[in-house]
Design an enzyme around this catalytic site. Structure first.
Site, short mmCIF file in Angstrom:
data_model
loop_
_atom_site.label_atom_id
_atom_site.label_comp_id
_atom_site.label_asym_id
_atom_site.label_seq_id
_atom_site.Cartn_x
_atom_site.Cartn_y
_atom_site.Cartn_z
N GLU A 58 0.87 -1.28 -0.07
CA GLU A 58 0.01 -0.19 -0.04
C GLU A 58 0.79 1.26 0.08
O GLU A 58 0.55 2.30 -0.63
CB GLU A 58 -0.96 -0.04 1.19
CG GLU A 58 -1.87 -1.02 1.04
CD GLU A 58 -1.68 -2.48 1.19
OE1 GLU A 58 -2.24 -3.44 0.61
OE2 GLU A 58 -0.46 -2.76 1.84
N HIS A 128 -10.09 -5.79 9.73
CA HIS A 128 -10.80 -5.33 8.25
C HIS A 128 -12.32 -4.47 8.50
O HIS A 128 -12.56 -4.21 7.54
CB HIS A 128 -11.10 -6.80 7.46
CG HIS A 128 -10.28 -7.65 7.20
ND1 HIS A 128 -9.33 -8.40 8.06
CD2 HIS A 128 -9.49 -8.20 6.05
CE1 HIS A 128 -8.34 -9.09 7.55
NE2 HIS A 128 -8.64 -8.82 6.26
#
Length: 325
Positions: A58, A128
């Protein structure tokens, strides 16, 4: 008239932007396959040179997007899990966000970050299920949380055209939403709230997918209280004028927010409303608990999420409550 889903609305906004402007490109994990539905079919239409599958780093592809934006492109980055924003926070908040400010506007960073499936996704567990939009609103990054397909299209279309970084959180709870669209989809200005249901007794300001929960509760309690449901759509910049106008009508405020209680966005809304606007009763907020980490077990996950029962209790509380002094 067409029946439009939330992911399809984002997909259409991307496709329209790519077709209109050759500087628009898309980077991210599995974007070629369209795993989240947002980029489905775009690589076949626009090519792998503009729809770029990236390695699972990322920091790397966010930095690549910042560089591309500085070089004159309009990149859109997709992060499939909101917790991944913690990894890329430095690139977004400390680099992309500040280049324009630190150069007196000589450098622009038209970077859009899309997070499909943000927040509570039943059983997706602690790493998540975060909803970190307050962090980005806090540092001054333009931050939007659409609740409906048409708003998802309009806000993403505007975000891509914006010369500053914009984060779009697409809540997991809103992804199943479908909408009858009877007019052409158009860009929606940032900082423009939307009243989904007018009312006269209590303003419920709901963020993202919780707009639909607020509307359901408003209908349930229609014979008891007249609730106005206000959707800010943009958390930064925030439409304080719309909230002030609503509170002039109702005088009472409940904020419904799928984020942790302490230092969450709901706290900022309550604080500013108390300082700036007319209230006839102390405002209330319905959020996740302090420091909540959503567990894997669906029952425990559901127990930590803001519920309709909590909202009903809060609405009844502001109706009965008054200032103690």
């Amino acid at each position: 008239m067409s029946w439009l889903s939330y992911p399809k609305a984002l997909n259409r906004a991307l496709a329209d932007a790519l077709a209109e402007d050759e500087t628009v490109c898309v980077l991210g994990e599995d974007v070629g396959a369209g795993m989240a539905g947002v980029t489905l079919g775009l690589r076949d239409r626009f090519g792998a040179g503009r729809i770029v599958d990236t390695p699972l780093s990322e920091q790397a592809f966010t930095s690549m997007g910042v560089g591309a934006a500085l070089a004159g492109m309009r990149p859109v980055i997709e992060l499939q899990i909101p917790s991944l924003l913690f990894l890329a926070f430095e690139q977004i908040a400390n680099q992309a966000h500040k280049f324009s400010l630190m150069t007196g506007g000589q450098a622009r960073v038209p970077l859009t970050v899309v997070v499909p499936g943000s927040g509570s996704r039943l059983g997706w567990a602690g790493q998540h299920s975060d909803q970190p939009y307050s962090l980005f609103a806090h540092v001054g990054v333009k931050t939007v949380v659409p609740a409906t397909p048409s708003d998802a299209y309009g806000l993403l279309a505007t975000a891509i055209r914006d010369d500053d970084p914009v984060l779009l959180f697409a809540p997991a709870g809103a992804l199943p939403v479908r909408e009858d669209v009877v007019a052409p989809l158009v860009p929606i200005p940032l900082g423009s709230a939307r009243i989904h249901r007018p009312g006269t007794e209590v303003t419920v300001l709901a963020i993202g997918h919780l707009v639909h929960e607020a509307l359901a509760v408003a209908e349930e309690l229609a014979g008891e209280v007249d609730i106005e449901v206000l959707d800010p759509r943009t958390l930064h910049p925030f439409d304080w004028e719309a909230l002030g106008d609503s509170l002039e009508r109702t005088g009472r405020l409940v904020v419904l927010d799928d984020a942790n209680r302490s230092c969450g966005f709901a706290a900022e809304v309550l604080a500013t409303a108390s300082e700036e606007f007319r209230l006839v009763a102390p405002p209330r907020r319905v959020t996740r608990p302090d420091g909540a980490v959503l567990p894997f077990a669906p029952e425990l996950d559901r127990a930590l999420q803001p519920s309709r029962e909590q909202l009903r209790t809060a609405v009844r509380g502001v109706l009965k409550g008054g200032w103690a002094w």
